[in-house]
Design a protein around this motif. Structure first.
Motif, PDB file in Angstrom:
ATOM      1  N   SER A   2       0.891  -0.451  -0.106  1.00  0.00           N
ATOM      2  CA  SER A   2       0.156  -0.020  -0.291  1.00  0.00           C
ATOM      3  C   SER A   2       1.354   1.208   0.283  1.00  0.00           C
ATOM      4  CB  SER A   2      -1.237  -0.160   1.463  1.00  0.00           C
ATOM      5  OG  SER A   2      -0.327  -0.001   2.285  1.00  0.00           O
ATOM      6  N   LYS A   3       0.376   2.456  -0.447  1.00  0.00           N
ATOM      7  CA  LYS A   3       1.298   3.665   0.276  1.00  0.00           C
ATOM      8  C   LYS A   3       0.898   4.504   0.960  1.00  0.00           C
ATOM      9  CE  LYS A   3       1.439   5.080  -4.657  1.00  0.00           C
ATOM     10  NZ  LYS A   3       2.671   4.729  -5.860  1.00  0.00           N
ATOM     11  N   ALA A   4       2.531   4.749   1.145  1.00  0.00           N
ATOM     12  CA  ALA A   4       2.926   4.780   2.754  1.00  0.00           C
ATOM     13  C   ALA A   4       2.070   5.980   3.225  1.00  0.00           C
ATOM     14  CB  ALA A   4       4.476   5.228   1.989  1.00  0.00           C
ATOM     15  N   GLN A   5       1.690   6.396   4.433  1.00  0.00           N
ATOM     16  CA  GLN A   5       1.681   7.619   5.027  1.00  0.00           C
ATOM     17  C   GLN A   5       2.629   8.306   5.570  1.00  0.00           C
ATOM     18  OE1 GLN A   5      -2.541   5.279   5.464  1.00  0.00           O
ATOM     19  NE2 GLN A   5      -3.610   7.087   4.755  1.00  0.00           N
ATOM     20  N   GLU A   6       3.077   7.371   6.571  1.00  0.00           N
ATOM     21  CA  GLU A   6       3.951   7.742   7.634  1.00  0.00           C
ATOM     22  C   GLU A   6       5.815   6.846   6.622  1.00  0.00           C
ATOM     23  OE1 GLU A   6       3.210   5.912  11.827  1.00  0.00           O
ATOM     24  OE2 GLU A   6       2.040   4.542  10.485  1.00  0.00           O
ATOM     25  N   THR A   7       6.697   7.201   7.615  1.00  0.00           N
ATOM     26  CA  THR A   7       7.673   6.140   7.136  1.00  0.00           C
ATOM     27  C   THR A   7       7.724   4.904   7.699  1.00  0.00           C
ATOM     28  OG1 THR A   7       8.672   8.291   7.854  1.00  0.00           O
ATOM     29  CG2 THR A   7      10.743   6.405   7.595  1.00  0.00           C
ATOM     30  N   VAL A   8       7.281   3.941   6.874  1.00  0.00           N
ATOM     31  CA  VAL A   8       7.605   2.253   6.812  1.00  0.00           C
ATOM     32  C   VAL A   8       8.527   1.525   7.143  1.00  0.00           C
ATOM     33  CG1 VAL A   8       5.181   2.405   7.838  1.00  0.00           C
ATOM     34  CG2 VAL A   8       5.833   2.165   5.621  1.00  0.00           C
ATOM     35  N   LEU A   9       8.882   0.225   7.917  1.00  0.00           N
ATOM     36  CA  LEU A   9       9.648   0.042   6.811  1.00  0.00           C
ATOM     37  C   LEU A   9       9.171  -1.997   6.260  1.00  0.00           C
ATOM     38  CD1 LEU A   9      12.930  -1.142   5.799  1.00  0.00           C
ATOM     39  CD2 LEU A   9      12.607  -2.916   8.084  1.00  0.00           C
ATOM     40  N   GLU A  10       8.734  -1.469   4.670  1.00  0.00           N
ATOM     41  CA  GLU A  10       8.032  -2.993   4.024  1.00  0.00           C
ATOM     42  C   GLU A  10       9.048  -4.106   4.673  1.00  0.00           C
ATOM     43  OE1 GLU A  10       4.511  -1.196   1.747  1.00  0.00           O
ATOM     44  OE2 GLU A  10       5.865  -2.211   1.086  1.00  0.00           O
ATOM     45  N   ILE A  11       8.745  -5.530   5.097  1.00  0.00           N
ATOM     46  CA  ILE A  11       9.440  -6.713   5.866  1.00  0.00           C
ATOM     47  C   ILE A  11       8.950  -8.057   4.298  1.00  0.00           C
ATOM     48  CG2 ILE A  11      10.106  -8.363   6.405  1.00  0.00           C
ATOM     49  CD1 ILE A  11      10.049  -6.202   8.799  1.00  0.00           C
ATOM     50  N   ASP A  12       8.831  -8.239   3.265  1.00  0.00           N
ATOM     51  CA  ASP A  12       8.216  -8.976   2.503  1.00  0.00           C
ATOM     52  C   ASP A  12       8.486 -10.641   2.630  1.00  0.00           C
ATOM     53  OD1 ASP A  12       7.180 -10.480   0.328  1.00  0.00           O
ATOM     54  OD2 ASP A  12       7.904  -9.210  -1.378  1.00  0.00           O
ATOM     55  N   LEU A  13       7.631 -11.418   3.128  1.00  0.00           N
ATOM     56  CA  LEU A  13       8.170 -12.409   3.276  1.00  0.00           C
ATOM     57  C   LEU A  13       8.507 -13.561   2.470  1.00  0.00           C
ATOM     58  CD1 LEU A  13       6.276 -13.212   6.525  1.00  0.00           C
ATOM     59  CD2 LEU A  13       8.687 -12.758   6.492  1.00  0.00           C
ATOM     60  N   LYS A  14       7.628 -12.941   1.246  1.00  0.00           N
ATOM     61  CA  LYS A  14       7.608 -14.353  -0.037  1.00  0.00           C
ATOM     62  C   LYS A  14       8.874 -14.167  -0.363  1.00  0.00           C
ATOM     63  CE  LYS A  14       3.100 -14.331  -1.561  1.00  0.00           C
ATOM     64  NZ  LYS A  14       2.987 -13.060  -2.385  1.00  0.00           N
ATOM     65  N   ALA A  15       9.616 -12.464  -0.568  1.00  0.00           N
ATOM     66  CA  ALA A  15      10.559 -12.701  -1.051  1.00  0.00           C
ATOM     67  C   ALA A  15      11.942 -13.317  -0.194  1.00  0.00           C
ATOM     68  CB  ALA A  15      11.488 -11.333  -0.691  1.00  0.00           C
ATOM     69  N   PRO A 242      15.572  -8.537  -2.294  1.00  0.00           N
ATOM     70  CA  PRO A 242      15.691  -7.314  -1.290  1.00  0.00           C
ATOM     71  C   PRO A 242      14.241  -7.535  -0.023  1.00  0.00           C
ATOM     72  CG  PRO A 242      16.561  -6.354  -3.165  1.00  0.00           C
ATOM     73  CD  PRO A 242      16.453  -7.858  -3.145  1.00  0.00           C
ATOM     74  N   ILE A 243      14.785  -7.847   0.717  1.00  0.00           N
ATOM     75  CA  ILE A 243      13.051  -8.425   1.822  1.00  0.00           C
ATOM     76  C   ILE A 243      12.597  -6.721   2.403  1.00  0.00           C
ATOM     77  CG2 ILE A 243      13.761 -10.723   2.023  1.00  0.00           C
ATOM     78  CD1 ILE A 243      13.553  -9.897   5.035  1.00  0.00           C
ATOM     79  N   GLY A 244      13.161  -5.929   2.323  1.00  0.00           N
ATOM     80  CA  GLY A 244      12.752  -4.853   2.756  1.00  0.00           C
ATOM     81  C   GLY A 244      12.531  -3.466   2.043  1.00  0.00           C
ATOM     82  N   THR A 245      11.690  -2.913   2.459  1.00  0.00           N
ATOM     83  CA  THR A 245      11.501  -1.686   1.389  1.00  0.00           C
ATOM     84  C   THR A 245      11.225  -0.703   2.926  1.00  0.00           C
ATOM     85  OG1 THR A 245      10.012  -2.439  -0.370  1.00  0.00           O
ATOM     86  CG2 THR A 245       9.444  -0.432  -0.278  1.00  0.00           C
ATOM     87  N   LEU A 246      12.239   0.460   2.423  1.00  0.00           N
ATOM     88  CA  LEU A 246      11.647   1.427   3.496  1.00  0.00           C
ATOM     89  C   LEU A 246      11.435   2.674   2.935  1.00  0.00           C
ATOM     90  CD1 LEU A 246      12.483   3.227   6.275  1.00  0.00           C
ATOM     91  CD2 LEU A 246      14.948   3.706   4.917  1.00  0.00           C
ATOM     92  N   LYS A 247      10.086   3.053   3.155  1.00  0.00           N
ATOM     93  CA  LYS A 247       9.653   3.957   2.285  1.00  0.00           C
ATOM     94  C   LYS A 247       8.804   5.213   3.116  1.00  0.00           C
ATOM     95  CE  LYS A 247       5.473   1.609   1.038  1.00  0.00           C
ATOM     96  NZ  LYS A 247       4.580   0.774   0.313  1.00  0.00           N
ATOM     97  N   THR A 248       8.831   6.358   2.643  1.00  0.00           N
ATOM     98  CA  THR A 248       7.927   7.600   4.303  1.00  0.00           C
ATOM     99  C   THR A 248       7.067   8.637   2.518  1.00  0.00           C
ATOM    100  OG1 THR A 248       8.615   9.558   5.288  1.00  0.00           O
ATOM    101  CG2 THR A 248      10.144   9.234   3.388  1.00  0.00           C
ATOM    102  N   ILE A 249       6.919   9.849   2.807  1.00  0.00           N
ATOM    103  CA  ILE A 249       6.170  10.915   2.146  1.00  0.00           C
ATOM    104  C   ILE A 249       6.221  12.009   2.786  1.00  0.00           C
ATOM    105  CG2 ILE A 249       4.119   9.280   2.899  1.00  0.00           C
ATOM    106  CD1 ILE A 249       2.964  11.358   5.274  1.00  0.00           C
TER     107      ILE A 249
END
Ligand SMILES: *Cc1c(COP(=O)(O)O)cnc(C)c1O
Length: 368
Positions: A2-15, A242-249
């Protein structure tokens, strides 16, 4: 995603599963897999990572310190956990949580043997670390007789494994050195097992060792960075995710005139009209000051935006001149395209440092 609404680190268990299976495909069927989940699972989420890998039948876990192992036990990890760098002050907690110490010199070895016998332990699993050239932790080759003499006088412990660590497994220019480490380690093992009646597991390879030195897989391998999606080479990275996506707004956009400055100490000076965005992520979140002043960049819809001026504790400012975006839009600090490795390289460091620095203030979001 989903689109970030704050700073989040997404962790993809499939990856994570993909990486685990890829690395396992490099091993013989009976080679055990130890997953290294120290430092919060390389800055992701050690418990979620470990619980998932336990479901996928990983054989062993490793952490650096005792307190990291305790947290895994509390999360329901029942597989053996090797503590790579325990301190004697935590031995009671270590035993209470069935954590297995790496013993690397005479001092900690003797301290643990005494402690285990006072605590009336029998065959408590220990791991003996040998130094074969990294010169960080480990007994020397010529300590084998000493270790054996001590082991023969106790039933409190049992040697579960003996291991060593490669100094430059990712660097093929150092192949001769690595092969020499491997040969020394084999000789140590032979001397060790000749002198005592037990068959400890033998292990030496980290991720790059798995990929570059199949002859050194022995009984078990220890993988960290590969599970998180980096293979320390362009070639190997192609097979990992890479399992992590670091995103912000974007919090705020500013229009800056020529000769105006941006940020603390007026470190950035504009030489013409430009558009900047302020993001809610700073050095307290793990984006160190080295990424500032035009070194690091982030992406907005795949377009590069450089970090300008000094990195603040809770914010960075980026140059978005020419990029079509507005306040509230998502910004990628790193993901599978603009990777943590690329960002780290812009500022003279490595993926390991960038991902483990992501602080506990950043919300983790699990993608299952
Ligand atoms: C951290 C660590 C590893 C994992 O190394 P990667 O390069 O991340 O795979 C393996 N062994 C030891 C002793 C370590 O400290």
């Amino acid at each position: 995603m989903s689109k970030a609404q704050e700073t989040v680190l997404e962790i993809d268990l499939k990856a994570l599963k993909h990486n685990f299976e890829h690395l396992k495909s490099k091993l013989k069927n009976n080679t055990k897999f130890l997953a290294v989940v120290k430092a919060f699972g390389y800055g992701s989420d050690a418990c979620e990572i470990a619980v998932y890998l336990q479901e996928l039948s990983v054989d062993y876990f490793a952490v650096a310190y005792v307190n990291e192992g305790v947290v895994l036990r509390q999360a329901g990890i029942t597989k053996p956990i090797l503590v790579l760098h325990p301190q004697a002050v935590n031995f009671k907690t270590l035993i209470a949580n069935c954590l297995e110490p790496s013993l690397y010199n005479a001092k900690i070895f003797n301290e643990f043997l005494s402690f285990a016998s006072v605590e009336k332990q029998n065959d408590y699993p220990i791991h003996i670390k040998f130094n074969t050239g990294l010169n960080r932790l480990g007994f020397w080759e010529n300590d084998v007789d000493y270790i054996i003499s001590k082991l023969k006088n106790t039933t409190a412990v049992k040697v579960e494994s003996i291991f060593s660590h490669l100094a430059a497994s990712e660097d093929l220019n150092e192949k001769e050195f690595s092969l020499n480490q491997i040969a020394n380690f084999k000789a140590i093992y032979t001397n060790f097992t000749k002198a005592i009646d037990c068959k400890p597991l033998l292990h030496m390879c980290n991720t790059s060792g798995i990929l570059n030195y199949p002859e050194a897989h022995f009984d078990m391998v220890r993988s960290g960075i590969g599970l998180y999606g980096f293979g320390n080479s362009i070639k190997e990275n192609r097979y990992l995710k890479p399992i992590g996506t670091l995103k912000t707004i974007i919090s705020q956009i500013h229009l800056i005139e020529k000769d105006e400055t941006v940020g603390y100490n007026r470190a950035f000076k504009s030489d013409g009209f430009l558009k900047t965005a302020t993001l809610p992520i700073g050095h307290a979140d793990g984006i160190g000051r080295q990424y500032g002043n035009g070194n690091g960049f982030v992406t907005i819809n795949g377009q590069k935006a450089y970090i300008i001026g000094n990195v603040c504790m809770d914010m960075i400012m980026i140059n978005i001149t020419g990029i079509d975006c507005k306040e509230g839009d998502e910004v990628i600090i790193f993901d599978v395209n603009h990777t943590a490795e690329t960002l780290a390289e812009t500022s003279g460091t490595i993926s390991y440092e960038l991902i483990t620095a992501i602080s506990q203030r950043v919300k983790r979001v699990l993608l299952k």
